[in-house]
Structure formats: C-alpha cells, structure tokens
Design an enzyme around this catalytic site. Structure first.
Site, PDB file in Angstrom:
ATOM      1  N   TYR A   1       3.116  72.681 -54.208  1.00 24.96           N
ATOM      2  CA  TYR A   1       2.624  73.220 -52.928  1.00 24.96           C
ATOM      3  C   TYR A   1       1.094  73.240 -52.846  1.00 24.96           C
ATOM      4  O   TYR A   1       0.423  72.937 -53.805  1.00 24.96           O
ATOM      5  CB  TYR A   1       3.261  74.549 -52.555  1.00 24.96           C
ATOM      6  CG  TYR A   1       3.140  75.769 -53.422  1.00 24.96           C
ATOM      7  CD1 TYR A   1       2.176  75.928 -54.397  1.00 24.96           C
ATOM      8  CD2 TYR A   1       4.046  76.829 -53.224  1.00 24.96           C
ATOM      9  CE1 TYR A   1       2.099  77.092 -55.145  1.00 24.96           C
ATOM     10  CE2 TYR A   1       3.977  77.991 -53.978  1.00 24.96           C
ATOM     11  CZ  TYR A   1       2.994  78.118 -54.940  1.00 24.96           C
ATOM     12  OH  TYR A   1       2.926  79.262 -55.672  1.00 24.96           O
ATOM     13  N   GLU A   2       0.623  73.550 -51.672  1.00 25.51           N
ATOM     14  CA  GLU A   2      -0.816  73.504 -51.366  1.00 25.51           C
ATOM     15  C   GLU A   2      -1.374  72.092 -51.628  1.00 25.51           C
ATOM     16  O   GLU A   2      -2.477  71.915 -52.122  1.00 25.51           O
ATOM     17  CB  GLU A   2      -1.557  74.567 -52.198  1.00 25.51           C
ATOM     18  CG  GLU A   2      -2.938  74.911 -51.693  1.00 25.51           C
ATOM     19  CD  GLU A   2      -2.917  75.562 -50.323  1.00 25.51           C
ATOM     20  OE1 GLU A   2      -3.673  75.111 -49.471  1.00 25.51           O
ATOM     21  OE2 GLU A   2      -2.127  76.498 -50.102  1.00 25.51           O
ATOM     22  N   GLY A   3      -0.577  71.084 -51.267  1.00 20.85           N
ATOM     23  CA  GLY A   3      -0.941  69.685 -51.514  1.00 20.85           C
ATOM     24  C   GLY A   3      -0.407  69.230 -52.850  1.00 20.85           C
ATOM     25  O   GLY A   3      -0.926  69.633 -53.888  1.00 20.85           O
TER      26      GLY A   3
ATOM     27  N   GLN B   1      -3.705  65.585 -54.327  1.00 24.83           N
ATOM     28  CA  GLN B   1      -4.979  66.045 -54.903  1.00 24.83           C
ATOM     29  C   GLN B   1      -5.752  64.863 -55.479  1.00 24.83           C
ATOM     30  O   GLN B   1      -6.970  64.755 -55.303  1.00 24.83           O
ATOM     31  CB  GLN B   1      -4.727  67.074 -56.018  1.00 24.83           C
ATOM     32  CG  GLN B   1      -3.950  68.314 -55.583  1.00 24.83           C
ATOM     33  CD  GLN B   1      -4.655  69.116 -54.513  1.00 24.83           C
ATOM     34  OE1 GLN B   1      -5.885  69.173 -54.490  1.00 24.83           O
ATOM     35  NE2 GLN B   1      -3.881  69.702 -53.614  1.00 24.83           N
TER      36      GLN B   1
END
Lengths: 592, 592
Positions: free
Chosen positions: B434-436, B441
């Site tokens: 999550y969060e990319g 990334q």
C-alpha cells in the site's frame, strides 16, 4: 478464484528433449517414451486442475476441526482422496509387489509436482504416506511389509513421521519418548510428539505412525534412538483392524498456512509399537529416506511458485493500469495491461526463470535417485546426497520469495484472501522450515556433504560443469549469454568451497558463518547449469526443426534472463562468505 | 506470547549522539535535550509495551466484524484508543493551534515506530487520521480547519484516505467516482472505493473521509481529479453532529494480516462532500503529504522487523538445541542455546544490522522533513523527496524479509500462530503494497526523482557520501571496515545512476527494467552511510568516555557486519541493471 494449468509441455521438454529418458540405461526407463509419459501427465494434470485445485481455497478457509480427539478434514477432501486412491495415483512409483505401479521416482515427482501446485495441504496426506511406505519398504521385515505396505500403497491406510518433541526438533538426541520392550517382542511407547502432519484425520481406515523413541538402557543421545511402527488401530495377522492403540491426537495447531492438513500434537500412552529396522539405528533408517523426503519438500517450494506465477501472469495480462512508455499497446482500452511495464516483466521473468530452472534441477535429482536406487550407482547417490540440501534449502527459500513476488503483481488485491495469492505464500512458507530448517540444510551441506568421501562428489559436480562448458564451447546459442556467466559463477563457487575446506578444521566458525550463502551460491550455479543445458537442448530441437519453435525460443530467452540477472548473486555470496566469522560472532549474546 | 521492549536507548543514540538534535537550528528542536526526549520515549515505550502490545494478538485472532453496516473492532481496542487519545499521543506532532503539542515530526516518528512495533493494525486508525489531518491542514480553508482539525488531533474523529477503486489503484486517472456540484457549494459524491483502511469502525464519534473524485466536465484522466472531505456524519457550524451522510461500508475484507484494522469497501451514494483545495488539483494535494505518508509506511516495515527480531533473540537464547562446535557453552544443560550457532548469529546479525540501520535512515529522513517544513529548506525537501521511494520500497521489502528471517529462528514453532511470529510477517507484508506498491516506488525513483531539478538532489546525496568519507578518512574505526565498502558501493550506485541518465531518453525500458535493483542498491548505500555515521558517532562517544561502552562497541561491530555482509549486494544490483532490458522485454506476452 485462482487457476492451475499443469505444465505438461515443460515437463515433457525436460523428460525427453533434455534428459532423453527413454534412451536411458536405468531399468524401467525404456518404456517412458513421449506418448506414454504424455498420457500420464495429461491425466494427472486433469486431476490436479479439476479435482484438487478447486479444494485448495476450501481447505485454507475451513481448515481441519478437532473435537473429542476426532479430526475432520475440510469439505470435499475425503471424496477427492478416494478418487485419487481409486485411480491408483498413490502407488504410481511404488513397488508392484505391494500393489504399486512400479514407475520410476522421476515420474512420481512430476505427478507430485502437479498435485502439490494444485493443493499442497491435501497432497501431504499422500506424501507422508509415501515417506512412511519408503521407510517400511527399506527397513521392514517381510511380515511388516506384507502387513502394512499394500494398504499404504493404496492409501487405505495413511502414514506419518513422528520426530519432533516440544523441547527438541533439530537436536533429536534430546528426545524423551520411551519404548519399553515387551515379552512378545513389541514395545510400549510413551511420550509426546508435536507437529505431526496428518497425525489424525478422517481420510483413511488406519494411520500408521512411524515414530522415533529411545529404548531405556540404550546409548545416550542420538545413538540411542530407534524407529517404530505404531498403528492407530492394531492389526491382526490377517490384516483385520483390532483394538484402538494408545496413540491419540491431543490437539491440532493453528498455523500460518497448510490449513487443510491436520498438524497434531500426538500423545502416546503405552501404545503398542513394533521395532522397524535395528535397535538404536533409528536415525540411520530415517536418513536413508532423507534424500527423497527433502526432494519432496524442494518440490513444494517451486510448485507453489509455479501456481502463483500462473495466476500472476493472468492478472498481469488482464489488469489495465498505466501505459507502455514506448507506445500504447491497447489503444482501444482505457489503459494497457500491467504486463507492458518493465518492472512487472522483471518480476515475472524472475518467477518464470526460477520455476523452470528449479523444475529441471529437481527432476535431474529425481533421475539421480532412480539411478542410485535402481542401479545401485554410488556416484549418482553421492551426487544427489551432495545437492539434496541445496535442493531443499535453495528451492524452498526461492520458492517462497517468488510466491511473494507473484502476490506483489496483484497489488492490494493480492493481500485479500479472496485472490488466493496469500494462501500460496502462506503455504509455501512451511517448506523452508520442516524436514530440516534451511539453516540446518546449509549446515549439512558445508559440515557433512562438502567433505564427504574426500570431497569426491563436489569435485564430480564441478567436473560436470567444466565438461559441459568444454563440450559446448562452440555452441553459438550458449556463447551468447550462457557459458561465460556459468564459468564465472562456478569459479566463484569453487573459491568458496576451497575457503571452507581450508577453514573447516582450524576455524570452523568461518565455514559455518558462510554456510547459508554457500547454499544459495550453489543453488544458483545448479540452476545456471540447468539453464545452459536446457538452452543447449532447445537449440538442438530448433536446429532439427522439432515441435514448437516459439516454445524453444522462449526457453533460450528465459535462460538468458536467469544467467544475466540471477547468476551475479554468486559473487555477492562469495564476498559475504569471505568476510568470515569475525563480524558474525563478535557480539556477546547479551548484546543482541 | 510475544514481547516488545521499546528501543529507547537506540533512539536516544540517534537523536543525540548521531544527530545532536538539541543543537540544531530547526525551530522547535532546541528544547529536545536528552532528558526531555528520554521522558517522552520512556512514557511512549510503556504505553507501547503495556497497552498496545498485549492487544496485538487479540486483534489478529478476533479481527473486525461486520454486521448490518456496523464494524466492531477487536476486544480492548476501544479502551486502548481512548487511553491513547486522552493522554495526548495522537496530537504529539500536530499544530498547537488545533490542540496539538507541536513537537517535531521526528519525535512523532520515533513514538510512531514504537506504537507500530507494538500493534501495527491498531496504530493505523491513528496514523490515517494523522494523514487526513495533514491534508486538511495543508489545503483546507480556515473554516474547514477549525471545523475538523481539533477533533482529528484528539482522534475524537478519525480520518481515512479514499483513492483506490475496484478497477484502478496505481492508475488513478481511470477513476469513476463522481462529485456533482450543488448550489450551496457542496458536492454530491457517488461511487465505490475499496481497500479503505479504518473506513468504518466503533472507535470514534465521526469519520472524516478524504476522497478523490472527478467533477463532471473536468479534464480527462489524472488531471481531472479533485479532493473532497466527506464526513460520516454531517457537522453543523457549531461542530455538532448532524444527519448520517451517504457514506457506508459495504463489507470488510478478509486479509492476510492487519486483521485488527477494518479494510472497507466504501459505497458513496450522493454523499455530501466538500472540496479540499482547488478543483482538479486533487493529486497535487495528495502529493504534498506523500513524503510523510510513505515514510510512515517505511517505518512500519522496519518496526515489524524490530519486534520480530526482539522475539527471535529471546528464543535463540532460551531454546537449547545442539552444541557449539568450538566448545560447549552450557555444560550443565542438555544442549547449548541456539544463539551459539554461527548461522543463527548470521541471521540475527542480518536482522539487527538492518533494523538499526533502517531506523537511522528513517529518522534522518524525518529530520529532513522537519527542516523542509519548519524552515522551508528546498534542499532538504529535494533530498527527502529523492530518498522517499527508497525508504518506502527498500525498508518495507527488507522489513518483511527480516520478519521472515526472525520467524525462521523459531523453526516449526514460528509457523504456529501461537508464537506470534507469523503475525509479524503477515502484517509486515502489506507495507510492501500500500501507499504505492514497491514497483511503483522504484518507478518514481528512476522515472521522476533521479532527474528532478536536473539531477541536483542525487548529486547532493553523492556529495554527502563523498564528503563524509573525506572528512573521516583518518578515523581509525572507520578505516577498519567502513570507508572502503561505502566508497565502492557509492561508486557502483553512481555508475548505475549514469546508466539511467544515459538510457532514460533513448531506451527508457533499460532504465525501467533496472529500477527495482536501483532502489535496492540505493537503499544499501543509504544504510551503509548511516552505519558509517553511527560508527563515527559511537567512536566519538567512546573516545569521550561517554555512557555505555558496550553499547557503543556493539554499534560499531554491528555496523561492520552490515558493511561486510550487506554492501556486496550493490555490485550484484549494478550487474543486473547493466544487463539492460533485452532479456526482460524479449518475450511476447503470450509466452509467459
């Protein structure tokens, strides 16, 4: 819902293009021509996809239940188990004298891979029975064989292996379970065993526990351990089931994965047991089966990666997200499929090149086991003993790593249990632990196998690599991306081997601190060798205009990926090994 | 039962020996002397160990329940949440204007690490609120801030982030959720959002959803996305809760881990929403919080590895198995503790050197964020933006890898849920996603950050490494095992950076195919730099005769381990990168 398609084409490639098994001098191999093995693999693949795979998620979600000593397996397991049994799959590579079909271990392994990919927890009921069958077959008296083997070949009765106790796993010399001799030649077994896979369940009429215990008055430690047969129900001379024996499941464990398999605490309370093999020679008896059992676990490692990979490929082709930076591939759609993105490719190629290389490595080992068992070939035995810890340790570590990589392709959807990707990872995790945790495999490799028979087997391995390179130095396909990396990696591995041999006596910690890295370096060289051999075989098939051109070309490309992207790890492992034990052992235990 | 002891000593070392924060020119840092930070950390550590950690397994086993749209959190969560709120922990680094305590982000991060180690799923309720707070704080009108922030600082109301939809995660331009403008300036929001952490629960009086949606008629794709505030209960001008808004949880997901956090499907049916920031500039608003949010996830990665490591150390000291090959360490016992064995050490040193290096890296970044936020320092902002994908991707990958390594120390016991080791691994797994997702990334690092502002920030990073080496070339401690590996690794990373800059325009796939390896190589160099800096600080403390000699010596030894055993990975990553995209992109999608 996850999918599974048996990789029969790839297996056929290994059996025939690479190993040319029907031309082998191993007894029983002559009949294994393309059509024959194809028929077996296609049929097994159908069972795997249609019978076992649909129960995989069911097994994970329901798990086993335990009530009043009774274990119930998940919905559908009993019916599927009967179907497998009745079709004769459980005795595929077993001795015809006891009802088996007598096929080579290699064929058992290839069918086994499929069943494990489709449903690992389910297949363990049969797999453990096969292990117990092998132990009784190798060490049992004629009466014991006659009494137990036919029912175990058919899986009317299943088997277990009882080694671990609450306070001892790897160090079995600490064992407390006792076997007290009785006047009739039997023993009364008392003690507790834990982590007993398939220790109790509702799939079979009887369960034949193989169990390690100490006979009081015997030698201390590991030298005083004997192997016993302890049936759940006593069996009379005519094979009829008698009274319930004092072998009861105390509970089943809540585990990270393989929920469909019952992992039992087994309590033995003066249970009747029968000595299998010689007194105090229980560990030796266990070790004769070790190569097979560990290869079985190695297979679990890459088989989970295989099925996870298949699902990741489907998702990567279906899921539309972002655009190809070099130009749109799906102009009519709102976005391009994930598979256009280089990092998704990188991930999928990691998986594909691992799984196919691992399969070749495992089947090569299965072939060596056949050669060893069927021809009493000492060199084959020595070689497969050497690579067994590599197979088990490397293929299960990398197998798990690749199930995680496959799960990653799904993004957030992979974390949701519904996708099935979490189960593959959770199930694969155990293979790094049981049948000797991977650190113990590394210790076995460096501490025992490397120097065995004066280092003869590791030298044979290096000779194999060297000869292959020499024989194929003019091969244009291999010149492009195969020979050079293989040569370098093999050289680094030899340097590491020398480091161990030099340090073993005077500075054993230097050897042991590098053991895990050595196991991984060795694994990469093995897969590098396999890839070079596969590329050579694919090139030959292409030159001959055989079969599916695109399949063979893909094989060569995938191999090139492995050589370019994975073999550089060997130099890293060598650097770590050569840094020695100083930084590893420097701290006092209190400073961790 | 697993344990957790807050690593206050190590954190104090970072804050004072390494960063000397109370001498910093960053506003608000002057008051952070040793005693002050010690008091905060000790108190937070107590809450973590005594309140949060005991609920970690409860949360995993019970999970959240969903019935008729109502979500119930696990037993004890509500009481613990109230306790945290009432003690003021939720507003530690929030704006005093809205009831926060105004401490630097660095202090919020160190307390956050502890809470995450103790109970990751629990801490997400607060963590997401903090994220939503930051967004409103940065982009809200004065009225919005006055209405929402005080209640969010105190966590009377919690927050969420609504980005993902069933068909789009990374590629948010595909979004379908609509926001239709109303006459009164509000919007009617309709659509479905998935994977909404803490989307519905029973811990707070109101839930403030931040949501991305498209205003009809706006630009296509990502440029037409706006950010909205959608409260669960409407709020009147006096802050009183009014009618229920049309924002309902449709179900909660069954996940691999973080069971204690409710992951909801959220259905918006003409829900009233308020524009946050400018129309169609929703992504920009999201991005201003990205560095903080991603650092928060990075923290989850190593915080799980920290707690898993602590438990592995206890087990390795308690469990008796086998004997030290160099001589028995526990002659009175039946066997020596696991920790005598070199491969167990190797594993524990991997974990220890990762966790401590990761902590230094994350706190360094938190320090840069303070410098950027509190002094509007563009260089600090550029540098932290550059390393943010490395923090998120590398620390969560390695964090997970190390929880798995810690689990491995336990052997079979680690696979049983009772040990708690499986939960650490299952919980840590989500941080890679999550969060990319970490592949995204890597793309952000290579595709955006590397060349940002003409490559200025990456050059600043390399200058930092070079200057450190030059300034300390006479340091005897650093000469022994630090400077040389750091120099080599940094050189390899520069070579890789050049490769990307050369390929980016003409062969973008070459850059993208190596992005993941680059992220990892970068991570190793960052941790290498941190370890060299920590060794230098520890050496200085030793020379000054400060504090705990054994602590500082351990720090230097652990650093030497990282340099010797982990930095060789950089050369491997470089070799992979330089192999280019050819083997990565060669196959047709159909041949996977």
């Amino acid at each position: 819902m996850s999918i599974y398609n048996a990789p029969t084409k790839d297996i056929q490639f290994l059996l025939h293009d690479l190993m040319n098994i029907s031309a082998s001098d191993i007894p029983g191999y002559a009949e294994l021509d393309r059509d024959f093995t194809s028929a077996i693999l296609e049929e097994a693949g159908k069972v795997a996809s249609e019978v076992l795979a649909p129960l995989n998620a069911v097994g994970d979600q329901e798990g086993c239940s335990f009530e009043n000593g009774v274990v119930r397996t998940p919905t559908g397991f009993k019916e599927a188990f009967d179907q497998i049994r009745e079709a004769g799959w459980t005795g595929l590579d077993c001795d015809p004298e006891y009802g088996g079909q007598g096929l080579p271990y290699l064929m058992g392994s290839s069918v086994g891979e499929m069943f494990v990919s489709a449903n690992m927890a389910f297949n363990m009921y049969q797999g453990l029975t096969h292990g117990a069958y092998s132990a009784i077959h190798a060490h049992g008296s004629d009466d014991q064989k006659a009494m137990f083997l036919p029912k175990m070949v058919s899986c009317d009765w299943t088997g277990t292996m009882n080694l671990t106790e609450p306070h001892c796993g790897t160090d079995l010399g600490l064992m407390r379970t006792k076997a007290v001799p009785q006047d009739d030649g039997s023993f009364k077994i008392s003690g507790q065993k834990i982590f007993i896979s398939a220790g109790e369940h509702d799939l079979a009429d009887n369960i034949i526990h193989l169990l390690l215990a100490k006979i009081p008055g015997g030698p201390d430690g590991i030298k005083g351990v004997s192997l016993f047969i302890v049936p759940k129900f006593n069996v009379d001379e005519d094979g009829n089931l008698g009274a319930r024996n004092g072998a009861f499941a105390g509970k089943i464990e809540e585990k990270m994965g393989i929920h469909g398999n019952s992992t039992c605490v087994m309590n033995y309370d003066e249970a009747t047991g029968y000595l299998l093999g010689e007194e105090h020679k229980g560990m030796r008896a266990m070790f004769t089966m070790m190569n097979e059992a560990r290869l079985g676990v190695a297979l679990q490692g890459f088989a989970q990666a295989e099925v996870a990979y298949q699902n990741a490929v489907v998702y990567a082709n279906d899921r539309l997200q972002g655009r190809d930076v070099t130009g749109t591939k799906n102009p009519e759609g709102p976005a391009d499929p994930l598979i256009v993105h280089p990092d998704i490719r990188r991930n999928l190629m990691d998986q594909k090149s691992f799984v196919e290389g691992a399969r070749a490595f495992a089947y090569w080992a299965a072939n060596l086991i056949d050669r060893s068992n069927r021809m009493d070939d000492k060199e084959a035995h020595g070689l497969v003993s050497l690579v067994t810890p590599v197979l088990k340790g490397f293929l299960t570590d990398k197998g798990f790593e690749n199930t995680i990589a496959a799960q990653q392709i799904y993004g957030g959807h992979g974390y949701i249990e519904e996708s099935g990707m979490s189960q593959f990872a959770r199930d694969a995790r155990i293979a790094m632990i049981y049948e000797g945790a991977n650190g113990v495999q590394a210790l076995d490799l460096v501490g025992r196998k490397l120097g065995q028979d004066g280092g003869k087997h590791v030298m044979a391995f290096f000779a194999l690599v060297k000869d292959f390179i020499k024989e194929n130095e003019k091969d244009e396909i291999l010149q492009n991306g195969f020979l050079e990396p293989l040569k370098n990696a093999s050289k680094d591995l030899q340097t590491a081997s020398m480091y161990f041999l030099e340090n073993a006596a005077k500075k054993p910690n230097n050897a042991l601190a590098g053991s895990y890295d050595f196991m991984h370096a060795f694994g990469h060289v093995c897969l590098g060798l396999m890839w070079a051999q596969m590329a050579q075989a694919a090139g030959k098939a292409l030159a001959n205009g055989n079969g599916d051109k695109s399949f063979y070309e893909t094989k060569i490309t995938t191999g090139r990926y492995y050589m370019a992207r994975q073999l550089p790890a060997v130099a890293m492992h060598l650097a770590r090994i050569q840094s020695g034990a100083d930084t590893v052992m420097a701290l006092d235990a209190a400073n961790f």
